[in-house]
Design a protein around this motif. Structure first.
Motif, PDB file in Angstrom:
ATOM      1  N   ALA A  97       0.829  -1.208   0.000  1.00 55.74           N
ATOM      2  CA  ALA A  97       0.000   0.000   0.000  1.00 55.74           C
ATOM      3  C   ALA A  97       0.863   1.258   0.000  1.00 55.74           C
ATOM      4  CB  ALA A  97      -0.940  -0.006   1.200  1.00 55.74           C
ATOM      5  N   LEU A  98       1.935   1.255   0.764  1.00 55.61           N
ATOM      6  CA  LEU A  98       2.808   2.423   0.799  1.00 55.61           C
ATOM      7  C   LEU A  98       3.507   2.648  -0.530  1.00 55.61           C
ATOM      8  CD1 LEU A  98       4.295   1.879   4.350  1.00 55.61           C
ATOM      9  CD2 LEU A  98       3.050   3.926   3.617  1.00 55.61           C
ATOM     10  N   THR A  99       3.843   1.572  -1.213  1.00 55.02           N
ATOM     11  CA  THR A  99       4.464   1.705  -2.532  1.00 55.02           C
ATOM     12  C   THR A  99       3.473   2.282  -3.524  1.00 55.02           C
ATOM     13  OG1 THR A  99       5.969  -0.123  -2.068  1.00 55.02           O
ATOM     14  CG2 THR A  99       5.625   0.443  -4.380  1.00 55.02           C
ATOM     15  N   ALA A 100       2.242   1.814  -3.473  1.00 57.12           N
ATOM     16  CA  ALA A 100       1.211   2.380  -4.349  1.00 57.12           C
ATOM     17  C   ALA A 100       1.006   3.866  -4.046  1.00 57.12           C
ATOM     18  CB  ALA A 100      -0.101   1.613  -4.176  1.00 57.12           C
ATOM     19  N   LYS A 101       0.997   4.204  -2.781  1.00 55.51           N
ATOM     20  CA  LYS A 101       0.864   5.612  -2.384  1.00 55.51           C
ATOM     21  C   LYS A 101       2.031   6.430  -2.914  1.00 55.51           C
ATOM     22  CE  LYS A 101       0.811   8.477   1.813  1.00 55.51           C
ATOM     23  NZ  LYS A 101       0.830   8.441   3.295  1.00 55.51           N
ATOM     24  N   ALA A 102       3.250   5.900  -2.788  1.00 53.58           N
ATOM     25  CA  ALA A 102       4.431   6.615  -3.257  1.00 53.58           C
ATOM     26  C   ALA A 102       4.399   6.845  -4.761  1.00 53.58           C
ATOM     27  CB  ALA A 102       5.695   5.835  -2.878  1.00 53.58           C
ATOM     28  N   GLN A 103       3.687   5.982  -5.476  1.00 54.09           N
ATOM     29  CA  GLN A 103       3.560   6.135  -6.923  1.00 54.09           C
ATOM     30  C   GLN A 103       2.378   7.013  -7.319  1.00 54.09           C
ATOM     31  OE1 GLN A 103       3.606   2.229  -8.753  1.00 54.09           O
ATOM     32  NE2 GLN A 103       5.627   1.729  -7.933  1.00 54.09           N
ATOM     33  N   GLY A 104       1.733   7.603  -6.327  1.00 54.89           N
ATOM     34  CA  GLY A 104       0.676   8.565  -6.610  1.00 54.89           C
ATOM     35  C   GLY A 104      -0.730   8.011  -6.639  1.00 54.89           C
ATOM     36  N   HIS A 105      -0.909   6.750  -6.237  1.00 48.91           N
ATOM     37  CA  HIS A 105      -2.244   6.146  -6.252  1.00 48.91           C
ATOM     38  C   HIS A 105      -3.004   6.466  -4.968  1.00 48.91           C
ATOM     39  CE1 HIS A 105      -1.239   3.878  -9.845  1.00 48.91           C
ATOM     40  NE2 HIS A 105      -0.154   3.422  -9.258  1.00 48.91           N
ATOM     41  N   ASP A 106      -4.310   6.596  -5.092  1.00 51.04           N
ATOM     42  CA  ASP A 106      -5.195   6.705  -3.943  1.00 51.04           C
ATOM     43  C   ASP A 106      -5.337   5.288  -3.384  1.00 51.04           C
ATOM     44  OD1 ASP A 106      -7.298   6.835  -2.139  1.00 51.04           O
ATOM     45  OD2 ASP A 106      -8.596   8.032  -3.427  1.00 51.04           O
ATOM     46  N   ILE A 107      -4.943   5.072  -2.151  1.00 49.95           N
ATOM     47  CA  ILE A 107      -4.933   3.702  -1.628  1.00 49.95           C
ATOM     48  C   ILE A 107      -6.124   3.381  -0.731  1.00 49.95           C
ATOM     49  CG2 ILE A 107      -2.427   3.497  -1.841  1.00 49.95           C
ATOM     50  CD1 ILE A 107      -2.280   3.870   1.241  1.00 49.95           C
ATOM     51  N   THR A 130      -1.650 -13.479  -3.207  1.00 50.37           N
ATOM     52  CA  THR A 130      -2.935 -12.887  -2.810  1.00 50.37           C
ATOM     53  C   THR A 130      -2.898 -11.373  -2.961  1.00 50.37           C
ATOM     54  OG1 THR A 130      -3.383 -14.684  -1.261  1.00 50.37           O
ATOM     55  CG2 THR A 130      -4.567 -12.619  -0.894  1.00 50.37           C
ATOM     56  N   LEU A 131      -1.822 -10.756  -2.519  1.00 48.44           N
ATOM     57  CA  LEU A 131      -1.703  -9.301  -2.662  1.00 48.44           C
ATOM     58  C   LEU A 131      -1.671  -8.894  -4.131  1.00 48.44           C
ATOM     59  CD1 LEU A 131       0.884  -8.445   0.138  1.00 48.44           C
ATOM     60  CD2 LEU A 131      -1.574  -7.952   0.121  1.00 48.44           C
ATOM     61  N   ASN A 132      -0.996  -9.669  -4.937  1.00 49.07           N
ATOM     62  CA  ASN A 132      -0.950  -9.400  -6.378  1.00 49.07           C
ATOM     63  C   ASN A 132      -2.367  -9.372  -6.944  1.00 49.07           C
ATOM     64  OD1 ASN A 132      -0.381  -9.312  -9.132  1.00 49.07           O
ATOM     65  ND2 ASN A 132       1.188 -10.879  -9.057  1.00 49.07           N
ATOM     66  N   ALA A 133      -3.161 -10.388  -6.585  1.00 52.55           N
ATOM     67  CA  ALA A 133      -4.527 -10.480  -7.097  1.00 52.55           C
ATOM     68  C   ALA A 133      -5.394  -9.325  -6.595  1.00 52.55           C
ATOM     69  CB  ALA A 133      -5.135 -11.818  -6.685  1.00 52.55           C
ATOM     70  N   ILE A 134      -5.232  -8.957  -5.330  1.00 54.53           N
ATOM     71  CA  ILE A 134      -6.017  -7.846  -4.778  1.00 54.53           C
ATOM     72  C   ILE A 134      -5.664  -6.543  -5.487  1.00 54.53           C
ATOM     73  CG2 ILE A 134      -6.361  -6.416  -2.718  1.00 54.53           C
ATOM     74  CD1 ILE A 134      -6.158  -8.989  -1.044  1.00 54.53           C
ATOM     75  N   ALA A 135      -4.369  -6.307  -5.695  1.00 51.99           N
ATOM     76  CA  ALA A 135      -3.959  -5.083  -6.392  1.00 51.99           C
ATOM     77  C   ALA A 135      -4.496  -5.060  -7.815  1.00 51.99           C
ATOM     78  CB  ALA A 135      -2.438  -4.969  -6.390  1.00 51.99           C
ATOM     79  N   LEU A 145       3.970  -3.511  -8.449  1.00 54.41           N
ATOM     80  CA  LEU A 145       3.959  -2.961  -7.100  1.00 54.41           C
ATOM     81  C   LEU A 145       4.702  -3.874  -6.126  1.00 54.41           C
ATOM     82  CD1 LEU A 145       0.342  -1.536  -6.731  1.00 54.41           C
ATOM     83  CD2 LEU A 145       2.476  -0.236  -6.744  1.00 54.41           C
ATOM     84  N   LEU A 146       4.487  -5.171  -6.257  1.00 56.97           N
ATOM     85  CA  LEU A 146       5.175  -6.101  -5.371  1.00 56.97           C
ATOM     86  C   LEU A 146       6.678  -6.088  -5.614  1.00 56.97           C
ATOM     87  CD1 LEU A 146       2.694  -9.088  -5.322  1.00 56.97           C
ATOM     88  CD2 LEU A 146       3.418  -7.738  -3.360  1.00 56.97           C
ATOM     89  N   ALA A 147       7.056  -6.004  -6.883  1.00 54.98           N
ATOM     90  CA  ALA A 147       8.491  -5.954  -7.193  1.00 54.98           C
ATOM     91  C   ALA A 147       9.145  -4.744  -6.528  1.00 54.98           C
ATOM     92  CB  ALA A 147       8.705  -5.915  -8.703  1.00 54.98           C
TER      93      ALA A 147
END
Length: 199
Positions: A97-107, A130-135, A145-147
């Motif tokens: 979630a923090l990585t998505a936020k850092a990339q400018g996404h609304d989390i 599981t996280l991959n599928a949720i994202a 994002l996971l990478a």
């Protein structure tokens, strides 16, 4: 004057889940913005006197369960009282979630999906697939994002988020800070809304 809520939360807390959508609704009603700050309680509890659930006194564990039965009924929100994958490691989800936020996404939606994963859908949000599928289901590139999140930089983002939380007095989840005024727990959301009205 702009109203800003700093919202610190672990993505595996049932109390976070019960308050997450309501916080968004309250902020929207009052023109407030939310800074979503995913954290891990494994970095918060040792510095603030908290204990993991399994190490709490039986009386505290029993009362927690009593409250977990009451609140979903009151709010009309589905919740599995004893999910298959709880407790689980909250760090992979927080880093994602923090990585998505850092990339400018609304989390906001991503975070709710992870919370529902544990408390409604019997999914293990410590599992990277599981996280991959949720994202992906939330229109994000889960693999990318996971990478990015499962790296030293991803862990540094989580460390910084936990330091941010500690700096504003956070000792549990969910934690809401309105311009320096703290509120702990989804059961304080009415008080948070009252404070928003008064500002």
């Amino acid at each position: 004057m702009a109203k800003r809520i700093t919202y610190c939360f672990t993505p595996v807390s049932p109390w976070t889940y019960l308050g997450h959508a309501r916080l968004g609704e309250i902020a929207a009603r009052h023109g407030a913005t939310i800074d979503y700050v995913p954290i891990t309680l494994s970095a918060i509890f040792p510095k603030t006197g908290g204990l993991p659930l399994a190490k709490r006194a039986p009386e505290r564990q029993a009362y927690r369960m009593a409250e977990l039965k009451r609140w979903p009924r009151l709010l009309g929100i589905p919740l599995n009282l004893e999910p298959k994958h709880f407790p689980t490691d909250d760090r992979p989800a927080a880093r994602l979630a923090l990585t998505a936020k850092a990339q400018g996404h609304d989390i906001a939606a991503l975070s709710l999906a992870m919370l529902r994963g544990t408390w409604v859908e019997e999914r293990d949000i410590a599992d990277l697939d599981t996280l991959n599928a949720i994202a992906d289901a939330n229109e994000l590139d889960g693999a990318a994002l996971l990478a990015a999140s499962e790296t030293e930089s991803g862990q540094q983002r989580l460390d910084a988020a936990c330091e941010q939380a500690l700096a504003i007095g956070c000792f549990g989840s969910p934690w809401y800070d309105l311009d320096g005024e703290p509120f702990w727990g989804q059961d304080r959301l009415d008080l948070l809304e009252k404070a928003l009205v008064e500002r």
